[in-house]
Enzyme design. Structure first.
Site, mmCIF file in Angstrom:
data_model
loop_
_atom_site.group_PDB
_atom_site.id
_atom_site.type_symbol
_atom_site.label_atom_id
_atom_site.label_comp_id
_atom_site.label_asym_id
_atom_site.label_seq_id
_atom_site.Cartn_x
_atom_site.Cartn_y
_atom_site.Cartn_z
ATOM 1 C CG HIS A 208 38.804 44.839 73.115
ATOM 2 N ND1 HIS A 208 39.209 44.654 71.814
ATOM 3 C CD2 HIS A 208 39.895 44.577 73.879
ATOM 4 C CE1 HIS A 208 40.482 44.295 71.794
ATOM 5 N NE2 HIS A 208 40.932 44.254 73.037
ATOM 6 N NE ARG A 291 51.231 44.933 68.253
ATOM 7 C CZ ARG A 291 50.277 45.591 68.906
ATOM 8 N NH1 ARG A 291 50.540 46.133 70.074
ATOM 9 N NH2 ARG A 291 49.063 45.709 68.408
HETATM 10 P P1 ADP Z 1 42.617 44.998 64.547
HETATM 11 O O1 ADP Z 1 43.673 43.975 64.372
HETATM 12 O O2 ADP Z 1 42.421 45.863 63.339
HETATM 13 O O3 ADP Z 1 42.732 45.768 65.831
HETATM 14 P P2 ADP Z 1 40.562 43.291 65.774
HETATM 15 O O4 ADP Z 1 40.127 41.997 65.208
HETATM 16 O O5 ADP Z 1 41.454 43.245 66.961
HETATM 17 O O6 ADP Z 1 41.224 44.174 64.619
HETATM 18 O O7 ADP Z 1 39.286 44.173 66.147
HETATM 19 C C1 ADP Z 1 39.391 45.515 66.537
HETATM 20 C C2 ADP Z 1 38.058 45.989 67.066
HETATM 21 O O8 ADP Z 1 37.039 45.840 66.079
HETATM 22 C C3 ADP Z 1 37.531 45.203 68.260
HETATM 23 O O9 ADP Z 1 38.064 45.649 69.485
HETATM 24 C C4 ADP Z 1 36.053 45.481 68.147
HETATM 25 O O10 ADP Z 1 35.753 46.780 68.604
HETATM 26 C C5 ADP Z 1 35.805 45.448 66.658
HETATM 27 N N1 ADP Z 1 35.443 44.087 66.209
HETATM 28 C C6 ADP Z 1 36.275 43.129 65.736
HETATM 29 N N2 ADP Z 1 35.611 41.990 65.461
HETATM 30 C C7 ADP Z 1 34.313 42.218 65.768
HETATM 31 C C8 ADP Z 1 33.090 41.428 65.708
HETATM 32 N N3 ADP Z 1 33.110 40.176 65.282
HETATM 33 N N4 ADP Z 1 31.946 42.021 66.119
HETATM 34 C C9 ADP Z 1 31.902 43.309 66.552
HETATM 35 N N5 ADP Z 1 33.011 44.097 66.623
HETATM 36 C C10 ADP Z 1 34.195 43.572 66.237
#
Ligand code: ADP
Length: 448
Positions: A208, A291
């Site tokens: 990430h 934010r």
């Molecule tokens: P939130 O808004 O709930 O934080 P995100 O879309 O930012 O959701 O995703 C949070 C975490 O979920 C990411 O940092 C990753 O670890 C996992 N994640 C999200 N999308 C994917 C994906 N397409 N494949 C694998 N892991 C994912």
């Protein structure tokens, strides 16, 4: 410049904002629930107003109470911090309709990025690479199956309004899909009041990596490099570092420029974070946070930029105090989220802190609202402090982090601090060789 800012938050972030305001000569108003009368953000603010009972829905999310507090105290701006009302477009509109400034982007941008489907479309149109997935929302099981066959498995069913790592369901094969869509939809409707879901390719071992941007109302957009937030549990960040051990200088420059150009074309204002998954040398957008983020200090440590100060100045109509050419990345920084939780079971551990001794010394920063004798209430999230360590290189930071964690004393409650000491002994972590599922695998091994 503003004269008085109301801080619509609590805990370490309320304190962080208070500190920036005071350094800028701005008075602060704290708001608090009845459970937070003795909280440090209340004790340090110039004025404070009780806005309701402990439950967040009746206090930190209680818009009429917060607006009444702003009116009574004569505040001219509201800083929402992170969480609570920070990504609530309606709240930003209400603040503005009362003649106050909202320290954040426009309500339209909050709304656009708050829905992950519209966000993905907007950034894709602006030239940012996104995770392959459904173009829009999934309407029914047949629709989902058709799109899934085109995309290929494994897939993630994600909530358009999701946040905090919730509202995601994995489908490894066709047999899992209908159930995953139904569960994700039900969970999203219950948690976010919106059952809209979409499909995204599930990446098996990505990192990430997110890019910090800041934009003023004069058309200046600057990126402040990336943060690597791959150390996660249940899709929630536990530790963050900058720069990412996985990126070269050229990659940093390249993704930073792509992001700045896109943010500029969208006309975004204020601080924001573009979040990516990074796998096989490629970036895939997942969402934008409109934010300040919990992990903003690692960027501050390596750039020397006070993000909150700049954010406030931008909301007051001032230009950024630096350009892209002025930004220099110096050394490395790591942040550990210290939660009031058991370091292995992660069971929350609220209660009275008997002793609290923060570590100190060169390159050590502890953002926390805890003090000796303070009672951590059970009503809110369990983050009680962030230990941020800066050094010339990653090896120095790891040594300094160990020394700082050993110095930190918190008694009376459990904290996640011992977890980080254990992680520092792990060769993968020492090499910076980890992905978003690494910690969960490691924790499972420790249990077995
Ligand atoms: P939130 O808004 O709930 O934080 P995100 O879309 O930012 O959701 O995703 C949070 C975490 O979920 C990411 O940092 C990753 O670890 C996992 N994640 C999200 N999308 C994917 C994906 N397409 N494949 C694998 N892991 C994912």
């Amino acid at each position: 410049m503003f004269e008085k800012v109301l801080i619509a938050n609590r805990g370490e972030i309320a304190l962080r904002i208070h500190r920036a305001c005071h350094e800028m000569g701005i008075a602060t108003v704290a708001v608090h629930s009845t459970a937070d009368r003795d909280a440090k953000h209340v004790l340090l603010a110039d004025e404070s107003v009780c806005i309701g009972p402990p439950a967040a829905a009746q206090s930190y999310l209680n818009v009429p109470s917060i607006m009444a507090a702003a009116e009574i105290t004569g505040a001219d701006a509201v800083h929402p911090g992170y969480g609570f009302l920070s990504e609530n477009a309606r709240f930003a509109e209400i603040v503005q309709s009362h003649g106050l400034s909202f320290i954040g982007p426009s309500p339209d941008h909050i709304r656009l990025m708050g829905d992950k489907i519209t966000a993905k479309k907007a950034v894709k149109d602006a030239g940012i690479p996104v995770v392959p997935g459904s173009e829009g929302e999934i309407n029914d099981p047949e629709d989902a199956m058709q799109i899934a066959r085109d995309l290929g498995f494994p897939l993630l069913v994600k909530a358009a309004s999701g946040g905090g790592g919730r509202g995601m369901k994995l489908a490894r094969s066709e047999g899992d899909l209908v159930q995953a869509v139904q569960t994700a939809r039900a969970e999203a409707a219950a948690a976010f009041g919106d059952g809209t879901v979409y499909l995204e390719r599930y990446l098996e071992q990505p990192r990430h990596i997110e890019v910090q941007v800041i934009a003023d109302s004069f058309g200046n957009v600057v990126h402040l490099g990336e943060r690597d937030c791959s150390l996660q549990r249940r899709n929630q960040k536990i530790l963050e570092e900058a720069p990412s051990p996985a990126l070269s200088e050229d990659q940093r420059e390249e993704i930073g420029t792509v992001v700045s150009t896109a943010i500029s074309s969208i006309g975004y204002l204020g601080v924001g974070t573009i979040e990516f998954l990074y796998e096989g040398g490629e970036f895939f957008f997942i969402e934008m946070n409109t934010r300040l983020q919990v992990e903003h200090p690692v960027t501050e440590m390596i750039t020397g930029v006070d993000l909150v100060r700049e954010q406030i100045a931008i909301a007051a109509g001032e230009p950024l105090s630096f350009t892209q050419e002025d930004v220099r990345f110096r050394g490395c920084a790591i942040e550990c989220r210290i939660n009031a939780e058991h370091p292995r079971t992660f069971v929350p551990s609220p209660g009275k802190v008997r002793e609290f001794h923060p570590p100190g010394g060169l390159g050590v920063r502890l953002d926390s609202a805890v003090y000796s004798g303070y009672s951590i209430p059970p009503y809110y999230d369990s983050l009680i402090g962030k230990l941020i360590v800066h050094g010339a290189c990653r090896e120095d930071v790891l040594r300094r982090l160990k020394r700082s964690l050993e110095e930190l004393v918190v008694t009376g409650i459990e904290t996640t601090s011992p977890l980080f000491l254990d992680l520092l002994n792990e060769p993968d972590f020492q090499r910076g060789d980890y992905h978003i599922h690494w910690l969960e695998h490691w924790l499972a091994q420790q249990d077995s």
